[in-house]
Design a protein around this motif. Structure first.
Motif, PDB file in Angstrom:
ATOM      1  N   UNK A 163      41.181 -14.701  -3.704  1.00  0.00           N
ATOM      2  CA  UNK A 163      41.432 -15.485  -2.497  1.00  0.00           C
ATOM      3  C   UNK A 163      41.153 -14.668  -1.242  1.00  0.00           C
ATOM      4  N   UNK A 164      41.443 -13.367  -1.288  1.00  0.00           N
ATOM      5  CA  UNK A 164      41.154 -12.504  -0.134  1.00  0.00           C
ATOM      6  C   UNK A 164      39.650 -12.427   0.126  1.00  0.00           C
ATOM      7  N   UNK A 165      38.856 -12.391  -0.957  1.00  0.00           N
ATOM      8  CA  UNK A 165      37.396 -12.372  -0.802  1.00  0.00           C
ATOM      9  C   UNK A 165      36.918 -13.642  -0.106  1.00  0.00           C
ATOM     10  N   UNK A 166      37.513 -14.771  -0.457  1.00  0.00           N
ATOM     11  CA  UNK A 166      37.136 -16.036   0.175  1.00  0.00           C
ATOM     12  C   UNK A 166      37.645 -16.135   1.612  1.00  0.00           C
ATOM     13  N   UNK A 167      38.729 -15.441   1.895  1.00  0.00           N
ATOM     14  CA  UNK A 167      39.346 -15.532   3.216  1.00  0.00           C
ATOM     15  C   UNK A 167      38.654 -14.648   4.242  1.00  0.00           C
ATOM     16  N   UNK A 168      38.185 -13.494   3.840  1.00  0.00           N
ATOM     17  CA  UNK A 168      37.668 -12.504   4.787  1.00  0.00           C
ATOM     18  C   UNK A 168      36.519 -13.015   5.658  1.00  0.00           C
ATOM     19  N   UNK A 169      35.478 -13.658   5.117  1.00  0.00           N
ATOM     20  CA  UNK A 169      34.391 -14.107   6.005  1.00  0.00           C
ATOM     21  C   UNK A 169      34.833 -15.145   7.026  1.00  0.00           C
ATOM     22  N   UNK A 170      35.801 -15.986   6.662  1.00  0.00           N
ATOM     23  CA  UNK A 170      36.305 -16.973   7.624  1.00  0.00           C
ATOM     24  C   UNK A 170      37.029 -16.277   8.769  1.00  0.00           C
ATOM     25  N   UNK A 171      37.832 -15.273   8.436  1.00  0.00           N
ATOM     26  CA  UNK A 171      38.552 -14.525   9.466  1.00  0.00           C
ATOM     27  C   UNK A 171      37.573 -13.759  10.345  1.00  0.00           C
ATOM     28  N   UNK A 205      44.083 -19.402   5.927  1.00  0.00           N
ATOM     29  CA  UNK A 205      45.132 -19.504   4.909  1.00  0.00           C
ATOM     30  C   UNK A 205      45.172 -20.920   4.342  1.00  0.00           C
ATOM     31  N   UNK A 206      45.086 -21.903   5.229  1.00  0.00           N
ATOM     32  CA  UNK A 206      45.063 -23.289   4.766  1.00  0.00           C
ATOM     33  C   UNK A 206      43.841 -23.564   3.896  1.00  0.00           C
ATOM     34  N   UNK A 207      42.744 -22.873   4.161  1.00  0.00           N
ATOM     35  CA  UNK A 207      41.521 -23.070   3.371  1.00  0.00           C
ATOM     36  C   UNK A 207      41.687 -22.552   1.953  1.00  0.00           C
ATOM     37  N   UNK A 208      42.287 -21.373   1.784  1.00  0.00           N
ATOM     38  CA  UNK A 208      42.403 -20.789   0.449  1.00  0.00           C
ATOM     39  C   UNK A 208      43.603 -21.321  -0.314  1.00  0.00           C
ATOM     40  N   UNK A 209      44.526 -21.990   0.366  1.00  0.00           N
ATOM     41  CA  UNK A 209      45.730 -22.466  -0.320  1.00  0.00           C
ATOM     42  C   UNK A 209      45.410 -23.527  -1.362  1.00  0.00           C
ATOM     43  N   UNK A 210      44.288 -24.215  -1.236  1.00  0.00           N
ATOM     44  CA  UNK A 210      43.937 -25.267  -2.175  1.00  0.00           C
ATOM     45  C   UNK A 210      42.911 -24.879  -3.220  1.00  0.00           C
TER      46      UNK A 210
END
Length: 353
Positions: free
Chosen positions: A211-219, A269-274
């Motif tokens: 999930x962190x890998x998916x979150x990093x580019x968005x951040x 966070x809302x993006x990776x929560x699902x």
């Protein structure tokens, strides 16, 4: 009578005929009624088909009436406005239908017992059980992913905006763009390959890494845009006073853009929560409560929804639990989005009069 008085009595040649303000509503009602009539006579039982016919009739009717009264030029303007409204409705109607269906089916078993109990020894075909273990798993996995992905993403964005020059910055930007579009299953397979190399069993922290890998580019992208909005005059004023660049970033740039950065983090966070795929591969699922994300399988809300729906036959206790968990997940994401809006307003620059 003076020339000015005569000119005031004459109607202005620059102002043509205009439709009344209620005309779009009348055209819309007429189009809807005609679409229902056409659908009934033509044997069309789908309301979606009726809606599409009504939208087409609304656009054609708007152009015809406006062209007859106001002229073709004004008619084209009204058609463009009508197309915007039709596109808006086409986007809103499925969303409202989705939320309504989820609420209607999710409230059947959603209560305090459902939120405070796990599945335990309850079979999927039996009534009872809850999502307490899935809520704990989601909070821990998403929380750990945020602790990993948010600082790395913010620091990467600071490097790209404040220091990034040359090929290294171009390479980082390229890989951030690539990571933005990778499917979630790819991130899960990457972590799974590492787990297989080290012969590790499924555990919650593995899902957090994916999930962190998916979150990093968005951040990175959201923070980068917020940092670019900070006026260069603020940086130059701080540097002119002899303040080091790192302190300028820490004391001037980040406080100015903290509202937008926080909003981007909350939305990521809302993006990776699902996400379901990486959790399914790495966390594996557990009907019992496991509060240790570093040992043993865990559950999460998206994984719980998938497993309950997969084990149902379109009805029964598992089917109702899946919809109730979906409603809980939607509420969680909605709270995060409302929190992001509140933080953005709170940290927005105050303009004095």
């Amino acid at each position: 009578m003076s020339t000015a008085a005569i000119a005031e009595k004459r109607p202005s040649s620059l102002r043509g005929a205009s439709l009344p303000k209620w005309s779009p509503y009348a055209i819309a009602l007429g189009s809807l009624a005609l679409a229902v009539l056409i659908g009934t006579l033509g044997g069309l039982h789908s309301r979606v088909q009726w809606g599409l016919i009504a939208a087409l009739l609304f656009i054609l009717g708007t152009y015809g009436v406006s062209a007859r009264v106001e002229g073709r030029r004004q008619a084209k303007d009204r058609v463009a406005t009508s197309l915007v409204w039709v596109a808006f409705l086409l986007a809103v109607v499925p969303l409202v239908s989705l939320v309504w269906t989820t609420v209607q089916r999710g409230v059947k078993v959603l209560d305090v017992y459902f939120l405070t109990h796990s599945m335990g020894v309850v079979a999927d075909t039996e009534p009872g059980g809850g999502i307490y273990h899935a809520i704990i798993g989601s909070l821990e996995q998403v929380g750990l992913a945020t602790l990993i992905g948010a600082p790395i993403g913010v620091l990467t964005a600071i490097y790209l905006v404040e220091y990034g020059r040359g090929r290294l910055a171009q390479a980082v930007t390229f890989f951030v763009d690539v990571m933005t579009g990778i499917p979630s299953i790819v991130a899960g397979l990457f972590i799974l390959s590492l787990m297989l190399i080290f012969k590790m069993q499924p555990f919650g922290f593995a899902g957090s890494l994916a999930l962190a890998i998916l979150m990093m580019p968005v951040v990175v992208r959201s923070t980068e845009e917020m940092l670019k909005l900070v006026p260069n005059e603020l940086r130059e004023a701080s540097l002119a006073l002899g303040v080091p660049k790192w302190r300028t970033i820490l004391k001037v740039v980040l406080p100015t853009s903290i509202g937008g950065i926080t909003t981007g983090i909350v939305l990521s966070i809302a993006r990776i929560a699902g996400e379901t795929a990486p959790v399914l591969l790495l966390v594996f699922g557990n009907p019992f409560i496991n509060t240790n994300p570093f040992e043993g399988a865990q559950s999460s809300l998206p994984l719980y929804i998938y497993q309950q729906y997969a084990n149902s036959v379109g009805s029964g206790a598992a089917y109702d639990r899946a919809w109730a968990a979906s409603l809980t997940l939607i509420a969680f994401v909605m709270i995060l989005n409302l929190g992001a809006r509140g933080i953005a307003r709170w940290k927005a620059p105050k303009t004095g009069r």
